[in-house]
Design a protein around this motif. Sequence first.
Motif, PDB file in Angstrom:
ATOM      1  N   ALA A  21      16.416   2.140  14.199  1.00 14.69           N
ATOM      2  CA  ALA A  21      15.404   2.918  14.916  1.00 14.69           C
ATOM      3  C   ALA A  21      14.154   2.094  15.190  1.00 14.69           C
ATOM      4  O   ALA A  21      13.386   2.416  16.092  1.00 14.69           O
ATOM      5  CB  ALA A  21      15.035   4.165  14.117  1.00 14.69           C
ATOM      6  N   TRP A  22      13.948   1.015  14.448  1.00 11.37           N
ATOM      7  CA  TRP A  22      12.731   0.218  14.575  1.00 11.37           C
ATOM      8  C   TRP A  22      12.974  -1.145  15.209  1.00 11.37           C
ATOM      9  O   TRP A  22      12.042  -1.769  15.712  1.00 11.37           O
ATOM     10  CB  TRP A  22      12.073   0.062  13.209  1.00 11.37           C
ATOM     11  CG  TRP A  22      11.639   1.391  12.712  1.00 11.37           C
ATOM     12  CD1 TRP A  22      12.327   2.214  11.870  1.00 11.37           C
ATOM     13  CD2 TRP A  22      10.478   2.108  13.103  1.00 11.37           C
ATOM     14  NE1 TRP A  22      11.640   3.391  11.698  1.00 11.37           N
ATOM     15  CE2 TRP A  22      10.498   3.348  12.440  1.00 11.37           C
ATOM     16  CE3 TRP A  22       9.412   1.812  13.934  1.00 11.37           C
ATOM     17  CZ2 TRP A  22       9.492   4.294  12.599  1.00 11.37           C
ATOM     18  CZ3 TRP A  22       8.405   2.759  14.077  1.00 11.37           C
ATOM     19  CH2 TRP A  22       8.461   3.986  13.417  1.00 11.37           C
ATOM     20  N   PHE A  62      10.090   9.531  18.255  1.00 12.33           N
ATOM     21  CA  PHE A  62       9.572   9.090  19.548  1.00 12.33           C
ATOM     22  C   PHE A  62      10.218   7.787  20.027  1.00 12.33           C
ATOM     23  O   PHE A  62       9.737   7.167  20.964  1.00 12.33           O
ATOM     24  CB  PHE A  62       8.043   8.926  19.477  1.00 12.33           C
ATOM     25  CG  PHE A  62       7.336  10.202  19.147  1.00 12.33           C
ATOM     26  CD1 PHE A  62       7.167  11.191  20.103  1.00 12.33           C
ATOM     27  CD2 PHE A  62       6.863  10.432  17.871  1.00 12.33           C
ATOM     28  CE1 PHE A  62       6.523  12.381  19.789  1.00 12.33           C
ATOM     29  CE2 PHE A  62       6.216  11.612  17.550  1.00 12.33           C
ATOM     30  CZ  PHE A  62       6.056  12.587  18.508  1.00 12.33           C
ATOM     31  N   GLU A  63      11.328   7.403  19.426  1.00 17.43           N
ATOM     32  CA  GLU A  63      12.069   6.182  19.783  1.00 17.43           C
ATOM     33  C   GLU A  63      11.150   4.950  19.807  1.00 17.43           C
ATOM     34  O   GLU A  63      10.866   4.384  20.854  1.00 17.43           O
ATOM     35  CB  GLU A  63      12.773   6.328  21.127  1.00 17.43           C
ATOM     36  CG  GLU A  63      13.850   7.380  21.126  1.00 17.43           C
ATOM     37  CD  GLU A  63      14.556   7.465  22.470  1.00 17.43           C
ATOM     38  OE1 GLU A  63      15.761   7.144  22.504  1.00 17.43           O
ATOM     39  OE2 GLU A  63      13.893   7.827  23.458  1.00 17.43           O
ATOM     40  N   GLY A  68       8.258   2.724  26.503  1.00 16.32           N
ATOM     41  CA  GLY A  68       7.689   4.044  26.698  1.00 16.32           C
ATOM     42  C   GLY A  68       7.292   4.741  25.409  1.00 16.32           C
ATOM     43  O   GLY A  68       6.784   5.868  25.444  1.00 16.32           O
ATOM     44  N   PHE A  69       7.499   4.078  24.281  1.00 17.31           N
ATOM     45  CA  PHE A  69       7.140   4.675  22.986  1.00 17.31           C
ATOM     46  C   PHE A  69       5.683   5.126  22.976  1.00 17.31           C
ATOM     47  O   PHE A  69       5.380   6.264  22.607  1.00 17.31           O
ATOM     48  CB  PHE A  69       7.404   3.669  21.860  1.00 17.31           C
ATOM     49  CG  PHE A  69       6.822   4.044  20.532  1.00 17.31           C
ATOM     50  CD1 PHE A  69       7.295   5.142  19.837  1.00 17.31           C
ATOM     51  CD2 PHE A  69       5.795   3.300  19.967  1.00 17.31           C
ATOM     52  CE1 PHE A  69       6.759   5.488  18.589  1.00 17.31           C
ATOM     53  CE2 PHE A  69       5.265   3.628  18.730  1.00 17.31           C
ATOM     54  CZ  PHE A  69       5.737   4.726  18.044  1.00 17.31           C
ATOM     55  N   ASP A  70       4.787   4.247  23.407  1.00 21.12           N
ATOM     56  CA  ASP A  70       3.364   4.580  23.377  1.00 21.12           C
ATOM     57  C   ASP A  70       3.061   5.788  24.261  1.00 21.12           C
ATOM     58  O   ASP A  70       2.289   6.669  23.887  1.00 21.12           O
ATOM     59  CB  ASP A  70       2.485   3.385  23.736  1.00 21.12           C
ATOM     60  CG  ASP A  70       2.997   2.559  24.899  1.00 21.12           C
ATOM     61  OD1 ASP A  70       4.087   2.836  25.430  1.00 21.12           O
ATOM     62  OD2 ASP A  70       2.291   1.613  25.282  1.00 21.12           O
ATOM     63  N   ARG A  75       1.644  11.520  24.840  1.00 18.89           N
ATOM     64  CA  ARG A  75       1.921  12.857  25.390  1.00 18.89           C
ATOM     65  C   ARG A  75       2.006  13.906  24.287  1.00 18.89           C
ATOM     66  O   ARG A  75       1.424  14.983  24.377  1.00 18.89           O
ATOM     67  CB  ARG A  75       3.242  12.832  26.171  1.00 18.89           C
ATOM     68  CG  ARG A  75       3.094  12.962  27.644  1.00 18.89           C
ATOM     69  CD  ARG A  75       4.405  13.160  28.381  1.00 18.89           C
ATOM     70  NE  ARG A  75       5.613  12.587  27.805  1.00 18.89           N
ATOM     71  CZ  ARG A  75       6.056  11.355  28.037  1.00 18.89           C
ATOM     72  NH1 ARG A  75       5.394  10.535  28.830  1.00 18.89           N
ATOM     73  NH2 ARG A  75       7.168  10.933  27.493  1.00 18.89           N
ATOM     74  N   ALA A  76       2.721  13.574  23.224  1.00 15.89           N
ATOM     75  CA  ALA A  76       2.910  14.535  22.137  1.00 15.89           C
ATOM     76  C   ALA A  76       1.597  14.856  21.443  1.00 15.89           C
ATOM     77  O   ALA A  76       1.284  16.030  21.215  1.00 15.89           O
ATOM     78  CB  ALA A  76       3.919  13.987  21.130  1.00 15.89           C
TER      79      ALA A  76
END
Length: 86
Positions: A21-22, A62-63, A68-70, A75-76
């Motif tokens: 995941a990281w 948030f992947e 697009g992670f940031d 957004r969240a």
Amino acid sequence: MPDPDDTPDALSPEWAAYESAWAIDVADFGDPLAASQFLIRRKRIFRAAEAAGITKDMLTPFEPNKPGFDARVKRAFLSVAGVVAE
């Protein structure tokens, strides 16, 4: 079905789904420079999150290994902040 890349082996016995995941794939970012820039931004997010009491585990959905992670995190948290401000 488990991803065979998530299976621990003799070379990486501790490797598991959490590490996947990281870990980033440079190809997802187009080139090594873009991947490095992403990692720098991600590290800043982690530091700011930690200072606010947010753990890395909380950011996993948030992947954090994908482009697009940031933006997903922003957004969240803006969405949550909007509700809190009401």
